[in-house]
Design a protein around this motif. Structure first.
Motif, PDB file in Angstrom:
ATOM      1  N   PHE A   1       0.832  -1.204   0.000  1.00  0.00           N
ATOM      2  CA  PHE A   1       0.000   0.000   0.000  1.00  0.00           C
ATOM      3  C   PHE A   1       0.870   1.259   0.000  1.00  0.00           C
ATOM      4  O   PHE A   1       0.644   2.189  -0.777  1.00  0.00           O
ATOM      5  N   PHE A   2       1.864   1.294   0.904  1.00  0.00           N
ATOM      6  CA  PHE A   2       2.701   2.485   0.988  1.00  0.00           C
ATOM      7  C   PHE A   2       3.535   2.680  -0.271  1.00  0.00           C
ATOM      8  O   PHE A   2       3.779   3.816  -0.697  1.00  0.00           O
ATOM      9  N   ASP A   3       3.993   1.587  -0.875  1.00  0.00           N
ATOM     10  CA  ASP A   3       4.747   1.696  -2.128  1.00  0.00           C
ATOM     11  C   ASP A   3       3.863   2.289  -3.225  1.00  0.00           C
ATOM     12  O   ASP A   3       4.293   3.159  -3.985  1.00  0.00           O
ATOM     13  N   TYR A  57       6.369   6.519   8.309  1.00  0.00           N
ATOM     14  CA  TYR A  57       5.908   7.704   7.585  1.00  0.00           C
ATOM     15  C   TYR A  57       7.079   8.427   6.908  1.00  0.00           C
ATOM     16  O   TYR A  57       6.930   8.941   5.792  1.00  0.00           O
ATOM     17  N   ALA A  58       8.237   8.457   7.572  1.00  0.00           N
ATOM     18  CA  ALA A  58       9.413   9.102   6.983  1.00  0.00           C
ATOM     19  C   ALA A  58       9.860   8.359   5.731  1.00  0.00           C
ATOM     20  O   ALA A  58      10.205   8.968   4.716  1.00  0.00           O
ATOM     21  N   ARG A  59       9.843   7.035   5.806  1.00  0.00           N
ATOM     22  CA  ARG A  59      10.222   6.239   4.636  1.00  0.00           C
ATOM     23  C   ARG A  59       9.280   6.495   3.470  1.00  0.00           C
ATOM     24  O   ARG A  59       9.704   6.664   2.322  1.00  0.00           O
ATOM     25  N   MET A  60       7.967   6.538   3.757  1.00  0.00           N
ATOM     26  CA  MET A  60       7.009   6.774   2.697  1.00  0.00           C
ATOM     27  C   MET A  60       7.180   8.169   2.084  1.00  0.00           C
ATOM     28  O   MET A  60       7.125   8.338   0.870  1.00  0.00           O
ATOM     29  N   MET A  61       7.430   9.177   2.951  1.00  0.00           N
ATOM     30  CA  MET A  61       7.628  10.531   2.444  1.00  0.00           C
ATOM     31  C   MET A  61       8.853  10.592   1.546  1.00  0.00           C
ATOM     32  O   MET A  61       8.820  11.202   0.461  1.00  0.00           O
ATOM     33  N   ASN A  62       9.939   9.970   1.969  1.00  0.00           N
ATOM     34  CA  ASN A  62      11.150   9.972   1.157  1.00  0.00           C
ATOM     35  C   ASN A  62      10.950   9.214  -0.150  1.00  0.00           C
ATOM     36  O   ASN A  62      11.488   9.608  -1.193  1.00  0.00           O
ATOM     37  N   ASP A  63      10.179   8.122  -0.112  1.00  0.00           N
ATOM     38  CA  ASP A  63       9.868   7.402  -1.349  1.00  0.00           C
ATOM     39  C   ASP A  63       9.083   8.289  -2.302  1.00  0.00           C
ATOM     40  O   ASP A  63       9.308   8.280  -3.518  1.00  0.00           O
ATOM     41  N   ALA A  64       8.157   9.071  -1.754  1.00  0.00           N
ATOM     42  CA  ALA A  64       7.352   9.962  -2.595  1.00  0.00           C
ATOM     43  C   ALA A  64       8.199  11.058  -3.221  1.00  0.00           C
ATOM     44  O   ALA A  64       7.901  11.536  -4.321  1.00  0.00           O
TER      45      ALA A  64
END
Length: 205
Positions: A1-3, A57-64
């Motif tokens: 989902f986050f990816d 959340y930090a990982r998802m933000m950086n992925d975005a």
């Protein structure tokens, strides 16, 4: 989902860039809500670990943000709620500061510091690189104008943790998150913005 979610954001960011956007501001509530003890308890109550969520959340933000163009400036507003002059979250930034200020790949953070509910400036010591802390010392929730000397004193306090050239000033949030807005008139809002400009010119030139 986050990816998948990060991919949607990457596509949106690129689309905005292609249309001419060179400054992007992301509004985040999840991270500042995790500063509030009662909301941390709520996270536990639904089966989440509030100590683990900031890294996710930090990982998802950086992925975005990972493919953003070099000349796109990105800042994050850490919003604690802004509905008709009310708010949701209390608590200082301490529970999330090391991860948020140290690991997320943004250029600056708009931080709500208009009342004691936001805690002190000590968490700013985790701000890495050239990131800027934009201090939301001018409240958007009530019309009373802050005293210039009080605001300057608080900027000086923050400079004990972040060099003055990496600090800035702003209103604490927007003047309206809903159609009814906050409990200020348009003239009140203009006076608040004028105050921000005047203090910024006097502090930073």
């Amino acid at each position: 989902f986050f990816d998948d979610l990060a991919q949607v954001y990457r596509e949106e960011i690129q689309g905005l860039y292609d249309l001419g956007c060179r400054y992007l501001q992301i509004d985040d509530t999840n991270l500042p809500f995790l500063c509030d003890p009662s909301l941390r308890d709520h996270a536990r109550g639904i089966g989440e670990d509030p100590d683990m969520l900031p890294a996710l959340y930090a990982r998802m933000m950086n992925d975005a943000l990972r493919d953003r163009p070099d000349d796109l400036v990105v800042c994050m507003h850490m919003c604690r709620g802004n509905h008709e002059s009310s708010w949701v979250a209390d608590g200082g930034y301490d529970p999330v500061a090391e991860i948020v200020f140290g690991r997320i790949d943004v250029d600056g953070y708009f931080l709500e510091y208009d009342s004691v509910r936001a805690g002190g400036f000590e968490p700013l010591r985790h701000l890495t690189g050239d990131k800027v802390a934009i201090l939301g010392l001018i409240t958007t929730k009530k019309p009373n104008l802050e005293a210039k000397d009080d605001v300057k004193r608080r900027i000086d306090e923050a400079s004990n943790y972040v060099p003055i050239e990496r600090l800035a000033l702003s209103p604490q949030c927007g003047f309206a998150s809903t159609i009814r807005g906050n409990k200020l008139s348009i003239d009140d809002e203009k006076a608040k913005l004028r105050l921000v400009v005047e203090i910024a010119e006097e502090v930073w030139g």
